[in-house]
Design a protein around this motif. Sequence first.
Motif, PDB file in Angstrom:
ATOM      1  N   SER A  30       0.861  -1.184   0.000  1.00 22.20           N
ATOM      2  CA  SER A  30       0.000   0.000   0.000  1.00 22.20           C
ATOM      3  C   SER A  30       0.894   1.229   0.000  1.00 22.20           C
ATOM      4  O   SER A  30       1.786   1.376   0.848  1.00 22.20           O
ATOM      5  N   LEU A  34      -3.030   3.682  -2.432  1.00 21.24           N
ATOM      6  CA  LEU A  34      -3.367   2.731  -3.478  1.00 21.24           C
ATOM      7  C   LEU A  34      -2.627   1.420  -3.229  1.00 21.24           C
ATOM      8  O   LEU A  34      -1.489   1.419  -2.748  1.00 21.24           O
ATOM      9  N   THR A  54      -2.996  -2.357 -10.077  1.00 20.21           N
ATOM     10  CA  THR A  54      -3.341  -1.643  -8.856  1.00 20.21           C
ATOM     11  C   THR A  54      -4.696  -2.139  -8.358  1.00 20.21           C
ATOM     12  O   THR A  54      -5.509  -2.682  -9.119  1.00 20.21           O
ATOM     13  N   SER A  56      -8.261  -1.232  -6.227  1.00 19.85           N
ATOM     14  CA  SER A  56      -9.166  -0.193  -5.743  1.00 19.85           C
ATOM     15  C   SER A  56      -9.851  -0.613  -4.458  1.00 19.85           C
ATOM     16  O   SER A  56     -10.398   0.210  -3.726  1.00 19.85           O
ATOM     17  N   ALA A  57      -9.825  -1.897  -4.152  1.00 18.36           N
ATOM     18  CA  ALA A  57     -10.380  -2.458  -2.920  1.00 18.36           C
ATOM     19  C   ALA A  57      -9.664  -3.790  -2.686  1.00 18.36           C
ATOM     20  O   ALA A  57      -8.821  -4.208  -3.490  1.00 18.36           O
ATOM     21  N   LYS A  60     -10.548  -6.001  -5.719  1.00 16.57           N
ATOM     22  CA  LYS A  60     -10.922  -5.357  -6.977  1.00 16.57           C
ATOM     23  C   LYS A  60      -9.691  -4.771  -7.665  1.00 16.57           C
ATOM     24  O   LYS A  60      -8.953  -3.984  -7.069  1.00 16.57           O
ATOM     25  N   LYS A  62      -8.031  -2.247 -10.116  1.00 16.04           N
ATOM     26  CA  LYS A  62      -8.351  -0.940 -10.677  1.00 16.04           C
ATOM     27  C   LYS A  62      -7.747  -0.777 -12.068  1.00 16.04           C
ATOM     28  O   LYS A  62      -8.421  -0.359 -13.012  1.00 16.04           O
ATOM     29  N   GLU A  63      -6.470  -1.096 -12.176  1.00 12.63           N
ATOM     30  CA  GLU A  63      -5.757  -0.937 -13.440  1.00 12.63           C
ATOM     31  C   GLU A  63      -4.775  -2.078 -13.590  1.00 12.63           C
ATOM     32  O   GLU A  63      -4.223  -2.573 -12.611  1.00 12.63           O
TER      33      GLU A  63
END
Length: 343
Positions: A30, A34, A54, A56-57, A60, A62-63
Amino acid sequence: MINVTKHGVILKKTKLGFENGGVLNPGVISHDGLGHMLYRAVRKGNFSSIGYATLSATNKIKERLPYPIILPEHDYEKHGVEDPRIVKIDEVFFITYTAYDGTNANGALATSMDLKTFTKHGIITPQFSYKDFEFHIACSKGLSEKYLRFYKLFKERIGPDTLEKFTVWDKDVIFFPRKINGKFAFLHRLYPSIQIVYFDKLEDLTKDFWREYLFNLNDHIILDTKHPFEASYLGGGCPPIETPQGWLIIYHGVEDTHTGYVYHAAAALMDLNDPTKEIGRLSEPLFSPEYDWEREGYVNNVVFPTGTILSGDDLNIYYGAADTSIAVVTVKLSELLNELKSK
């Protein structure tokens, strides 16, 4: 009992050439709000590079970049850069990985200031032939016979005439996230256990340094095989987590069953000033292969923890599942520490 919530697979292989064989064993950290994931990406033929995504959760993505961020460049890693772990010490990211040349597997280091560009520092583990290594551990004071047993078995498999061609395998190199008693420290695995290394600067890791280290290998063991689920061997997993109670070590233990090896996730709590001192250790796995994605894959029956992100009291543990995909579990840190302190 410790409640373990399995969130399932969060990253799978794609049709992209660098990861069409599988994705597994991610290093995570972290940073700047992020979650960053550096994962082993395998293309068909078992050639590995390191991909990037990356979070997001907890579960999850993100990218996800459509290309690797760390590639094999040198002869010592020409077959793959594998199983990254990541910590941040002061302002520098330390990324350790297994460098595989098609025959030999050794621990290597790269550093970064931004997780975009990386400086490779080469192999940092001992580079002794198996013949030389066998001599060193045979002379190591107080060392268990099981160390020699592993290398006698290896000699039988490859033949005594080729012992000079192979360097001793040393994998699962993982830095502590800060210096201990003023020195850098990392975990590594010479079969069948986990050892610790202290040093001041990378230039100290010379052949003479490792020669003395091996002659005293028994003094450097941090975790040895103990319980039935790790009776075959064990190895490092996630970077150590500093808590007021001690260093939390999430590692893997390997059990030899009638259907083959089974890889389990395990946990131990070690002294902050001397991590060779065990405070507590789970007598059963923290979690084990249970679902299809963990039991069936490129290598069956594998959960291989390699990274964590702590969110409040939620400890999210990211792992390779059956050497094919990446999954995550969540446990309560307080619950896990209480259980370890009671052992």
